[in-house]
Scaffold this motif. Sequence first.
Motif, PDB file in Angstrom:
ATOM      1  N   ALA A 227       0.833  -1.207   0.000  1.00  0.00           N
ATOM      2  CA  ALA A 227       0.000   0.000   0.000  1.00  0.00           C
ATOM      3  C   ALA A 227       0.862   1.248   0.000  1.00  0.00           C
ATOM      4  O   ALA A 227       0.536   2.241  -0.673  1.00  0.00           O
ATOM      5  N   GLN A 228       1.963   1.224   0.729  1.00  0.00           N
ATOM      6  CA  GLN A 228       2.877   2.375   0.749  1.00  0.00           C
ATOM      7  C   GLN A 228       3.500   2.618  -0.621  1.00  0.00           C
ATOM      8  O   GLN A 228       3.845   3.751  -0.958  1.00  0.00           O
ATOM      9  N   LYS A 229       3.621   1.557  -1.420  1.00  0.00           N
ATOM     10  CA  LYS A 229       4.166   1.701  -2.768  1.00  0.00           C
ATOM     11  C   LYS A 229       3.100   2.154  -3.763  1.00  0.00           C
ATOM     12  O   LYS A 229       3.393   2.323  -4.940  1.00  0.00           O
ATOM     13  N   GLY A 230       1.858   2.319  -3.276  1.00  0.00           N
ATOM     14  CA  GLY A 230       0.802   2.834  -4.126  1.00  0.00           C
ATOM     15  C   GLY A 230      -0.081   1.778  -4.763  1.00  0.00           C
ATOM     16  O   GLY A 230      -0.934   2.108  -5.594  1.00  0.00           O
ATOM     17  N   MET A 231       0.082   0.517  -4.398  1.00  0.00           N
ATOM     18  CA  MET A 231      -0.734  -0.536  -4.992  1.00  0.00           C
ATOM     19  C   MET A 231      -2.147  -0.485  -4.417  1.00  0.00           C
ATOM     20  O   MET A 231      -2.322  -0.399  -3.206  1.00  0.00           O
ATOM     21  N   PRO A 232      -3.187  -0.532  -5.255  1.00  0.00           N
ATOM     22  CA  PRO A 232      -4.563  -0.502  -4.759  1.00  0.00           C
ATOM     23  C   PRO A 232      -4.926  -1.783  -4.013  1.00  0.00           C
ATOM     24  O   PRO A 232      -4.322  -2.843  -4.231  1.00  0.00           O
ATOM     25  N   ALA A 233      -5.934  -1.669  -3.156  1.00  0.00           N
ATOM     26  CA  ALA A 233      -6.299  -2.767  -2.260  1.00  0.00           C
ATOM     27  C   ALA A 233      -6.662  -4.037  -3.020  1.00  0.00           C
ATOM     28  O   ALA A 233      -6.262  -5.138  -2.641  1.00  0.00           O
ATOM     29  N   ARG A 234      -7.411  -3.915  -4.104  1.00  0.00           N
ATOM     30  CA  ARG A 234      -7.852  -5.121  -4.814  1.00  0.00           C
ATOM     31  C   ARG A 234      -6.666  -5.848  -5.458  1.00  0.00           C
ATOM     32  O   ARG A 234      -6.632  -7.081  -5.487  1.00  0.00           O
ATOM     33  N   LEU A 235      -5.697  -5.102  -5.945  1.00  0.00           N
ATOM     34  CA  LEU A 235      -4.522  -5.729  -6.528  1.00  0.00           C
ATOM     35  C   LEU A 235      -3.662  -6.390  -5.437  1.00  0.00           C
ATOM     36  O   LEU A 235      -3.096  -7.475  -5.644  1.00  0.00           O
ATOM     37  N   ILE A 236      -3.587  -5.748  -4.268  1.00  0.00           N
ATOM     38  CA  ILE A 236      -2.873  -6.358  -3.138  1.00  0.00           C
ATOM     39  C   ILE A 236      -3.528  -7.693  -2.772  1.00  0.00           C
ATOM     40  O   ILE A 236      -2.845  -8.698  -2.545  1.00  0.00           O
ATOM     41  N   TRP A 238      -5.243  -9.695  -4.636  1.00  0.00           N
ATOM     42  CA  TRP A 238      -4.968 -10.718  -5.649  1.00  0.00           C
ATOM     43  C   TRP A 238      -3.527 -11.213  -5.552  1.00  0.00           C
ATOM     44  O   TRP A 238      -3.255 -12.409  -5.643  1.00  0.00           O
ATOM     45  N   LYS A 239      -2.599 -10.291  -5.345  1.00  0.00           N
ATOM     46  CA  LYS A 239      -1.175 -10.656  -5.293  1.00  0.00           C
ATOM     47  C   LYS A 239      -0.868 -11.541  -4.086  1.00  0.00           C
ATOM     48  O   LYS A 239      -0.131 -12.535  -4.201  1.00  0.00           O
ATOM     49  N   LEU A 240      -1.425 -11.210  -2.927  1.00  0.00           N
ATOM     50  CA  LEU A 240      -1.060 -11.905  -1.695  1.00  0.00           C
ATOM     51  C   LEU A 240      -1.947 -13.110  -1.384  1.00  0.00           C
ATOM     52  O   LEU A 240      -1.495 -14.052  -0.746  1.00  0.00           O
ATOM     53  N   LEU A 241      -3.204 -13.049  -1.818  1.00  0.00           N
ATOM     54  CA  LEU A 241      -4.150 -14.085  -1.401  1.00  0.00           C
ATOM     55  C   LEU A 241      -4.795 -14.825  -2.560  1.00  0.00           C
ATOM     56  O   LEU A 241      -5.284 -15.936  -2.396  1.00  0.00           O
ATOM     57  N   GLN A 242      -4.872 -14.165  -3.710  1.00  0.00           N
ATOM     58  CA  GLN A 242      -5.517 -14.712  -4.908  1.00  0.00           C
ATOM     59  C   GLN A 242      -7.011 -14.927  -4.706  1.00  0.00           C
ATOM     60  O   GLN A 242      -7.818 -14.496  -5.504  1.00  0.00           O
TER      61      GLN A 242
END
Length: 275
Positions: A227-236, A238-242
Amino acid sequence: MTKLQLSVQHHDHVRTVKGAFTFLGHPLRFYWYCVDGLWIDTGPPRARVQVAAFAAEHPPSVVALTHFHEDHSGNAGWLARTYGVPVMMSEETARILRQPPSIPVYRKWVWGQMEPVSGTVAEELLQTERFRFRVIPTPGHCPDHVVFLEEEQGWLFSGDLFLGTRLHYGMRGESVADMIASIERVLSYPFETVFCAHAGVVEEGRKALEAKRRFLLELVEETRHLAQKGMPARLIAWKLLQGNKLLEWFSLGEMGAIHLVRSILEEKRASAKRF
């Protein structure tokens, strides 16, 4: 949907009752536990026929609920009326079940709608003829959640506190911060075996809960970093949990990986405002 089947196993003095069926091609299972006349959780309304058949052979002397969700409380009212037994629960669970909310349609299809239950508030200790269970508040999955701990036997009846060492999705309204705090609270007590409402009997339960705690702490750290790098919540998410896109669609968004990520980010914002 396949026909719901019950199976029963024994672990020391605990009778483990497993319900299993398939919904839209996905296997679903739930557990409740009977020990010394105490039923811990009661299965969903959909299992009423099977619960009635089991209760005819193993009637309860008291029922205890970990929380209000229908797959746990679904037969409590019927058992209380049929067998004249008290239903023990947290104060918040009792408040909710006096007039239970109408649950989303998909949950009615899967589990069935729970009915009003007149409950008795469980104090710190719940005593049966041979065992003594400590009642421990464990919010996170929902605010009213409690677990039941038999310290001398090393048994933890965990409701939905455990579920697994990793999560791939969460439920709207869950709090990751509260989950972590609740796991840490429980880990301060002695126990080894976890009796989970969906994973069944976990022999090395303490290690499993410690692993879930580590997973959640890592999820918090990684979520905040992205989130600090600017990634939106939905993309986070998907990336971490799928997660499970079909489940998110079927539940109309009530179940999804996004809820865990939003919980973490909202808690961080709330903490920042306090200081």
